[in-house]
Write a protein that holds these residues in place. Structure first.
Motif, short mmCIF file in Angstrom:
data_model
loop_
_atom_site.label_atom_id
_atom_site.label_comp_id
_atom_site.label_asym_id
_atom_site.label_seq_id
_atom_site.Cartn_x
_atom_site.Cartn_y
_atom_site.Cartn_z
N ASP A 138 50.54 43.90 29.41
CA ASP A 138 50.96 43.02 28.35
C ASP A 138 52.33 43.41 28.14
O ASP A 138 53.29 42.40 27.78
N GLU A 139 52.90 44.43 28.38
CA GLU A 139 54.18 44.91 28.33
C GLU A 139 54.95 45.08 29.49
O GLU A 139 56.04 45.09 29.53
N ILE A 140 54.26 45.59 30.43
CA ILE A 140 54.71 45.69 31.97
C ILE A 140 54.01 44.73 32.71
O ILE A 140 53.01 45.25 33.53
N PRO A 141 54.52 43.58 33.19
CA PRO A 141 53.66 42.74 34.13
C PRO A 141 53.48 43.14 35.26
O PRO A 141 52.09 42.86 35.82
N GLU A 142 54.16 43.84 35.89
CA GLU A 142 54.09 44.58 37.11
C GLU A 142 52.92 45.58 37.26
O GLU A 142 51.98 45.50 38.37
N ILE A 143 52.61 46.21 36.15
CA ILE A 143 51.14 46.85 36.04
C ILE A 143 49.89 45.95 36.10
O ILE A 143 49.01 46.22 36.97
N ARG A 144 49.99 44.85 35.38
CA ARG A 144 48.85 43.82 35.56
C ARG A 144 48.66 43.34 36.97
O ARG A 144 47.50 43.17 37.40
N GLN A 145 49.95 42.95 37.66
CA GLN A 145 49.70 42.40 38.94
C GLN A 145 49.03 43.64 39.88
O GLN A 145 48.22 43.23 40.87
N GLU A 146 49.38 44.96 39.83
CA GLU A 146 48.82 45.93 40.61
C GLU A 146 47.22 45.86 40.42
O GLU A 146 46.35 46.23 41.24
N LEU A 147 47.08 46.10 38.86
CA LEU A 147 45.59 45.93 38.59
C LEU A 147 44.85 44.85 39.21
O LEU A 147 43.73 45.14 39.60
N LYS A 148 45.47 43.51 39.23
CA LYS A 148 44.66 42.54 39.68
C LYS A 148 44.34 42.65 41.09
O LYS A 148 43.20 42.32 41.65
N ILE A 149 45.32 43.19 41.98
CA ILE A 149 45.18 43.37 43.48
C ILE A 149 43.95 44.44 43.68
O ILE A 149 43.20 44.24 44.54
N ILE A 150 44.05 45.56 43.08
CA ILE A 150 42.87 46.46 43.22
C ILE A 150 41.57 46.21 42.67
O ILE A 150 40.38 46.26 43.34
N LEU A 151 41.45 45.23 41.64
CA LEU A 151 40.20 44.86 41.22
C LEU A 151 39.76 43.81 42.20
O LEU A 151 38.57 43.86 42.40
N GLN A 152 40.45 42.83 42.55
CA GLN A 152 40.08 42.04 43.62
C GLN A 152 39.36 42.77 44.94
O GLN A 152 38.42 42.43 45.27
N ASP A 153 39.95 43.88 45.14
CA ASP A 153 39.50 44.48 46.47
C ASP A 153 38.32 45.38 45.91
O ASP A 153 37.26 45.34 46.94
N LEU A 154 37.85 45.72 44.72
CA LEU A 154 36.74 46.54 44.22
C LEU A 154 35.64 45.63 43.83
O LEU A 154 34.46 45.99 44.10
N MET A 155 35.88 44.41 43.25
CA MET A 155 34.84 43.44 42.64
C MET A 155 33.78 43.42 43.59
O MET A 155 32.52 43.32 42.80
N PRO A 156 33.66 43.03 44.87
CA PRO A 156 32.44 43.12 45.70
C PRO A 156 31.75 44.17 45.43
O PRO A 156 30.33 44.01 45.85
N TYR A 157 31.99 45.48 45.27
CA TYR A 157 31.12 46.46 45.52
C TYR A 157 30.87 47.29 44.09
O TYR A 157 30.20 47.89 44.04
N GLU A 158 31.31 46.29 43.12
CA GLU A 158 31.03 47.01 41.66
C GLU A 158 29.99 46.43 40.94
O GLU A 158 29.58 45.24 41.16
N SER A 159 29.81 46.93 39.76
CA SER A 159 28.56 46.57 38.96
C SER A 159 29.11 45.24 38.11
O SER A 159 30.38 44.95 38.18
N ALA A 160 28.18 44.53 37.48
CA ALA A 160 28.32 43.37 36.46
C ALA A 160 29.33 43.67 35.46
O ALA A 160 30.30 42.96 35.33
N GLY A 161 29.23 44.80 35.13
CA GLY A 161 30.25 45.29 33.81
C GLY A 161 31.84 45.22 34.30
O GLY A 161 32.44 44.89 33.81
N PHE A 162 31.83 45.93 35.42
CA PHE A 162 33.14 46.15 36.09
C PHE A 162 33.71 44.90 36.29
O PHE A 162 34.68 44.44 36.18
N GLN A 163 32.80 43.69 37.07
CA GLN A 163 33.11 42.36 37.28
C GLN A 163 33.51 41.66 35.93
O GLN A 163 34.45 40.83 35.90
N SER A 164 32.66 41.65 34.88
CA SER A 164 33.17 41.05 33.73
C SER A 164 34.41 41.56 33.29
O SER A 164 35.41 40.76 32.85
N ARG A 165 34.75 42.81 33.26
CA ARG A 165 35.91 43.31 32.71
C ARG A 165 37.29 42.65 33.75
O ARG A 165 38.13 42.30 33.24
#
Length: 172
Positions: A138-165
């Motif tokens: 919310d304060e540093i948009p670059e962090i959110r962008q990096e987070l989104k890239i990592i989450l997209q890579d991990l989502m297919p392999y993670e649990s429903a709780g992870f995917q929901s977050r």
């Protein structure tokens, strides 16, 4: 009124009811909360530290500001590679519930990215890490962008709780 013996109170019962009761005993008392942090940080007495971790999570939910003077110590404790799950989980929960000072963003972000990317961390640890990074984002948009890239890579392999977050982050 005599100050309660926090260790004895924590050890009375390993139950949610006792955990909530002890958190309510601490209430806004910064000295008692400081003692709780000391017990929580003493991983030589792991059973007591795990119980204190649970109380810590509840105390910060009631009064989030109590953790602020202890954030640096919390980061150090959570960064220890051999740290136990209840210590990490409740410490991260406390960080997610409070307002993190900007000076700690770098260390906390690095730690949370490590937790998310690790194949061995419990889902709750990853979920709280995602929440913390989203808040920093919310304060540093670059962090959110990096987070989104990592989450997209991990989502297919993670649990429903992870995917929901992850979906909550994508919706922002």
């Amino acid at each position: 009124m005599k100050e309660p013996d926090l260790k004895s109170e924590i050890l009375l019962s390993y139950s949610k009811a006792n955990t909530v009761r002890v958190a309510e005993l601490i209430d806004r008392d910064e000295d008692l909360f400081r003692k709780l942090i000391k017990i929580y940080s003493d991983t030589k007495n792991l059973d007591l530290a795990k119980r204190a971790a649970w109380v810590l999570g509840h105390s910060v939910r009631i009064h989030p500001y109590l953790i602020n003077p202890h954030i640096k110590k919390l980061i150090k404790l959570l960064s220890e590679p051999s740290q136990h799950d209840p210590i990490k989980r409740n410490g991260l929960k406390a960080l997610e519930l409070t307002s993190i000072p900007e000076k700690h963003y770098g260390k906390i972000a690095d730690m949370c990215f490590r937790f998310i990317s690790s194949g061995k961390e419990a889902i709750a640890i990853k979920a709280y890490s995602i929440g913390i990074l989203d808040k920093i984002g919310d304060e540093i948009p670059e962090i959110r962008q990096e987070l989104k890239i990592i989450l997209q890579d991990l989502m297919p392999y993670e649990s429903a709780g992870f995917q929901s977050r992850a979906r909550k982050v994508f919706s922002k």
